[in-house]
Structures are given as C-alpha cells and as structure tokens.
Design a protein around this motif. Sequence first.
Motif, PDB file in Angstrom:
ATOM      1  N   SER A  45       0.855  -1.182   0.000  1.00 37.51           N
ATOM      2  CA  SER A  45       0.000   0.000   0.000  1.00 37.51           C
ATOM      3  C   SER A  45       0.898   1.241   0.000  1.00 37.51           C
ATOM      4  N   PRO A  46       0.753   2.100  -0.975  1.00 36.24           N
ATOM      5  CA  PRO A  46       1.686   3.230  -1.099  1.00 36.24           C
ATOM      6  C   PRO A  46       1.524   4.253   0.025  1.00 36.24           C
ATOM      7  N   GLU A  47       2.641   4.846   0.401  1.00 41.79           N
ATOM      8  CA  GLU A  47       2.621   5.932   1.381  1.00 41.79           C
ATOM      9  C   GLU A  47       2.120   7.191   0.682  1.00 41.79           C
ATOM     10  N   LYS A  48       1.297   7.966   1.375  1.00 38.57           N
ATOM     11  CA  LYS A  48       0.657   9.135   0.765  1.00 38.57           C
ATOM     12  C   LYS A  48       1.677  10.116   0.176  1.00 38.57           C
ATOM     13  N   GLU A  49       2.710  10.467   0.921  1.00 39.25           N
ATOM     14  CA  GLU A  49       3.687  11.444   0.426  1.00 39.25           C
ATOM     15  C   GLU A  49       4.493  10.896  -0.744  1.00 39.25           C
ATOM     16  N   GLY A  50       4.837   9.622  -0.707  1.00 34.12           N
ATOM     17  CA  GLY A  50       5.589   9.020  -1.811  1.00 34.12           C
ATOM     18  C   GLY A  50       4.787   8.999  -3.089  1.00 34.12           C
ATOM     19  N   VAL A  51       3.509   8.672  -2.957  1.00 28.00           N
ATOM     20  CA  VAL A  51       2.641   8.618  -4.130  1.00 28.00           C
ATOM     21  C   VAL A  51       2.351  10.024  -4.634  1.00 28.00           C
ATOM     22  N   LYS A  52       2.230  10.982  -3.737  1.00 28.96           N
ATOM     23  CA  LYS A  52       2.029  12.380  -4.149  1.00 28.96           C
ATOM     24  C   LYS A  52       3.242  12.853  -4.960  1.00 28.96           C
ATOM     25  N   GLN A  53       4.436  12.476  -4.534  1.00 26.72           N
ATOM     26  CA  GLN A  53       5.657  12.831  -5.272  1.00 26.72           C
ATOM     27  C   GLN A  53       5.656  12.164  -6.641  1.00 26.72           C
ATOM     28  N   GLU A  54       5.207  10.916  -6.688  1.00 28.00           N
ATOM     29  CA  GLU A  54       5.115  10.180  -7.956  1.00 28.00           C
ATOM     30  C   GLU A  54       4.158  10.894  -8.918  1.00 28.00           C
ATOM     31  N   VAL A  55       2.996  11.315  -8.428  1.00 26.38           N
ATOM     32  CA  VAL A  55       2.025  12.048  -9.249  1.00 26.38           C
ATOM     33  C   VAL A  55       2.643  13.361  -9.732  1.00 26.38           C
ATOM     34  N   ALA A  56       3.315  14.070  -8.833  1.00 28.72           N
ATOM     35  CA  ALA A  56       3.942  15.344  -9.205  1.00 28.72           C
ATOM     36  C   ALA A  56       4.951  15.152 -10.332  1.00 28.72           C
ATOM     37  N   GLU A  57       5.767  14.110 -10.229  1.00 24.57           N
ATOM     38  CA  GLU A  57       6.771  13.854 -11.262  1.00 24.57           C
ATOM     39  C   GLU A  57       6.126  13.521 -12.602  1.00 24.57           C
ATOM     40  N   GLU A  58       5.046  12.758 -12.581  1.00 25.55           N
ATOM     41  CA  GLU A  58       4.364  12.407 -13.832  1.00 25.55           C
ATOM     42  C   GLU A  58       3.671  13.614 -14.445  1.00 25.55           C
ATOM     43  N   ILE A  59       3.126  14.495 -13.596  1.00 25.81           N
ATOM     44  CA  ILE A  59       2.522  15.736 -14.107  1.00 25.81           C
ATOM     45  C   ILE A  59       3.586  16.562 -14.832  1.00 25.81           C
TER      46      ILE A  59
END
Length: 113
Positions: A63-77
């Motif tokens: 289950s992904p950590e919220k901050e790690g996944v938020k960083q992942e979304v930011a990088e893809e954006i």
Amino acid sequence: MIELPERAAMADYQRYIHQLETLHGWLDVDLIHTSFLLGEEVGELFKAIRRTEKLFLQTTESSPEKEGVKQEVAEEIVDVFNYLLALANRLDIDVEAAFRAKNAHNQKRTWLA
C-alpha cells in the motif's frame, strides 16, 4: 546547466524545454513520436493517481505511502507538462496566449450538471 528563473513566465518554460531538448538531442523527434511519448507519460500519471486512491493494487504491491505517491504524481505531471510544451514548441504555439484565449472562451460557455 540549464536554469529556469524563479517565478518564470510560460515563455520561459517553453524556452527551457527547448534548451533541454537541444541538450539531449531530442529536437529531431517528430510530432507523432513526441505524441506517443506524451501518451505513455499520461498512462504513467493515471497509474500514479490510481495508486493514490489505492485502486486495483496488485497483490505484490504494498500500500503506497501518501507522500511518496504524491511525489510520484507530481513527477508524472511534470513529464506530461514537458511533452505538452515540446509539442507546442514544435508547432510554434505560444502556450500562454493560447491558454488565455481558450479560457476566456470557456468563461462564456455553460455546461449541464
């Protein structure tokens, strides 16, 4: 080293992407292939968003950590944004002018809820 000024204007972002593409030798990539690469990045963005919502995680995925996944979304954006600017540059489109014109038009439109 290519640098983007603080509080840069959209034209600065477009210039930065042109310089980045020049640095890496990507200016020869045509519109079709750049569009394919954009599509791939959009898919990665969708996957990252799906992970933020914890939808359809594979049994092998933790289950992904919220901050790690938020960083992942930011990088893809950012990846998607970079390809959009690359496409605009290849077609000599002023993104800021296009943004202002399209959103002025959108303010006059109405949609059914």
